[in-house]
Design an enzyme around this catalytic site. Structure first.
Site, PDB file in Angstrom:
ATOM      1  N   TYR A 290     -10.270  -8.459  -5.446  1.00 38.48           N
ATOM      2  CA  TYR A 290      -9.034  -7.775  -5.736  1.00 38.48           C
ATOM      3  C   TYR A 290      -8.558  -8.112  -6.972  1.00 38.48           C
ATOM      4  CZ  TYR A 290      -5.766  -4.511  -3.601  1.00 38.48           C
ATOM      5  OH  TYR A 290      -5.001  -3.297  -3.329  1.00 38.48           O
TER       6      TYR A 290
ATOM      7  N   ARG B 102      -0.885  -1.577  -6.810  1.00 35.98           N
ATOM      8  CA  ARG B 102      -0.909  -3.061  -5.856  1.00 35.98           C
ATOM      9  C   ARG B 102      -1.949  -3.811  -6.521  1.00 35.98           C
ATOM     10  NH1 ARG B 102      -1.405  -4.713  -0.400  1.00 35.98           N
ATOM     11  NH2 ARG B 102      -3.453  -4.892   0.368  1.00 35.98           N
TER      12      ARG B 102
ATOM     13  N   LYS C  46      -2.673  -2.801   7.843  1.00 32.10           N
ATOM     14  CA  LYS C  46      -4.192  -2.524   8.377  1.00 32.10           C
ATOM     15  C   LYS C  46      -4.397  -3.255   9.608  1.00 32.10           C
ATOM     16  CE  LYS C  46      -6.575  -0.387   4.563  1.00 32.10           C
ATOM     17  NZ  LYS C  46      -7.585  -0.458   3.474  1.00 32.10           N
TER      18      LYS C  46
ATOM     19  N   HIS D  70      -2.841   2.861  -6.058  1.00 34.20           N
ATOM     20  CA  HIS D  70      -3.517   1.675  -5.631  1.00 34.20           C
ATOM     21  C   HIS D  70      -3.546   0.760  -6.608  1.00 34.20           C
ATOM     22  CE1 HIS D  70      -4.755  -0.311  -2.215  1.00 34.20           C
ATOM     23  NE2 HIS D  70      -5.959  -0.536  -2.718  1.00 34.20           N
TER      24      HIS D  70
ATOM     25  N   HIS E 254      -4.415  -9.305   3.340  1.00 38.46           N
ATOM     26  CA  HIS E 254      -6.092  -9.356   3.427  1.00 38.46           C
ATOM     27  C   HIS E 254      -6.274 -10.447   4.414  1.00 38.46           C
ATOM     28  CE1 HIS E 254      -6.320  -8.015  -1.266  1.00 38.46           C
ATOM     29  NE2 HIS E 254      -6.396  -6.963  -0.156  1.00 38.46           N
TER      30      HIS E 254
ATOM     31  N   ARG F 297       0.837  -1.259  -0.048  1.00 34.01           N
ATOM     32  CA  ARG F 297      -0.016   0.134  -0.036  1.00 34.01           C
ATOM     33  C   ARG F 297       0.882   1.236   0.067  1.00 34.01           C
ATOM     34  NH1 ARG F 297      -2.366  -3.527   3.980  1.00 34.01           N
ATOM     35  NH2 ARG F 297      -4.461  -4.261   3.393  1.00 34.01           N
TER      36      ARG F 297
END
Length: 309
Positions: free
Chosen positions: A287, A255, A184, A252, A278, A161
């Site tokens: 994705y 990615r 995250k 993004h 993820h 990211r």
């Protein structure tokens, strides 16, 4: 928050402290939670004719939830924003129910409005390579172009990211064979570093005019501070205009492209999930544009019960 009773304000403050201290929620998350719950509690107070204690929360009815959601939509709140606010309300009620000993099913069973999740639009392999080749040629100081090449190479070559790439410090240079990335939710993952990314970062470090101390940001802005993500977005915007790429060609998207191209080359979906950080395989599915049949194959191969057949 004038409509909210003192007991509700205390409960909200204690919950936010719990989310910050125990769940390690970010400042932005805490601010969003505070605004979402303040709006919800204020609505309930007005809906019931004035501020009360915790009673209305413990006795909340399906009609209260429907009225709140209808009021939000009437105020122009979009489906995605309303779903986020409902999620915050559910998290608060789950915590409150544990403390007060009531059944939160009414709130937890409330369905979020349907939202159409936009599908990611990765670049083609040729376009991704062209971006890396072009971003370093934009008219600015030479070392800045080398910096931007290093950053976009990390996004495409390692699937980072933008916040993760810009979060690297001088201690990370020279780049090792694998990086430990904290993504995250504080989730850690190990990301292999391809030779092209190591070389791009080494070229940048060699040209950067600033002292890259181990505790300092690895990637520096023109004045020596950390790089603002918007700077990279702007460089990508200029690059895509030069190359005639669509507006979806953002940092993004690189990615997305990393994941999609890896999958197309025969990469395992589970492994790609780990590389991207993820939490759910379904997120990686969306994705990379994987269809449900292939997702089921991966699930069947990986799930212990499915293996026992």
């Amino acid at each position: 928050m004038s409509l909210i009773s003192a007991a509700q304000r205390d409960a909200l403050a204690n919950w936010l402290a719990h989310e910050r201290g125990v769940k390690n929620a970010s400042d932005n998350t805490i601010e969003a939670y505070s605004n979402d719950l303040a709006g919800f509690l204020s609505f309930l107070a007005a809906h019931h004719g004035g501020a009360e204690g915790l009673g209305p929360l413990l006795r909340i009815a399906p009609s209260d939830m429907r009225s709140w959601m209808a009021n939000e939509r009437a105020r122009g709140t979009g489906a995605r924003s309303l779903a986020r606010r409902l999620s915050a309300v559910k998290t608060f009620f789950r915590w409150l129910a544990e403390r007060e000993g009531f059944d939160p099913t009414t709130v937890l069973s409330t369905r979020a409005p349907r939202t159409q999740r936009p599908l990611p639009r990765p670049l083609t392999e040729d376009a991704a390579k062209a971006v890396i080749d072009t971003v370093g040629t934009l008219p600015r100081e030479g070392w800045v172009g080398t910096r931007d090449v290093a950053i976009v190479t990390l996004l495409y070559g390692c699937g980072l990211r933008i916040s993760e790439a810009l979060g690297l410090t001088g201690a990370d240079a020279p780049l090792p064979d694998a990086l430990r990335i904290v993504g995250k939710g504080g989730k850690e993952r190990i990301v292999p570093v391809i030779p092209a990314a190591r070389q791009a970062v080494a070229d940048y470090v060699k040209e950067c005019p600033y002292d890259l101390g181990p505790q300092e940001p690895l990637f520096r802005g023109a004045r020596g501070g950390g790089v603002n993500p918007r700077v990279i977005s702007k460089a990508m915007e200029t690059t895509r205009m030069q190359l005639g790429l669509p507006s979806s060609a953002t940092p993004h998207a690189l990615r997305h492209s990393f994941a999609t191209h890896l999958l197309n080359a025969g990469g395992d979906l589970r492994a790609i999930q780990e590389l991207l950080g993820h939490a759910a395989l379904s997120t990686t599915q969306v994705y990379t544009g994987v269809d449900n049949a292939r997702l089921l194959d991966v699930y069947s191969a990986a799930h212990p019960r499915a293996k026992r057949g």
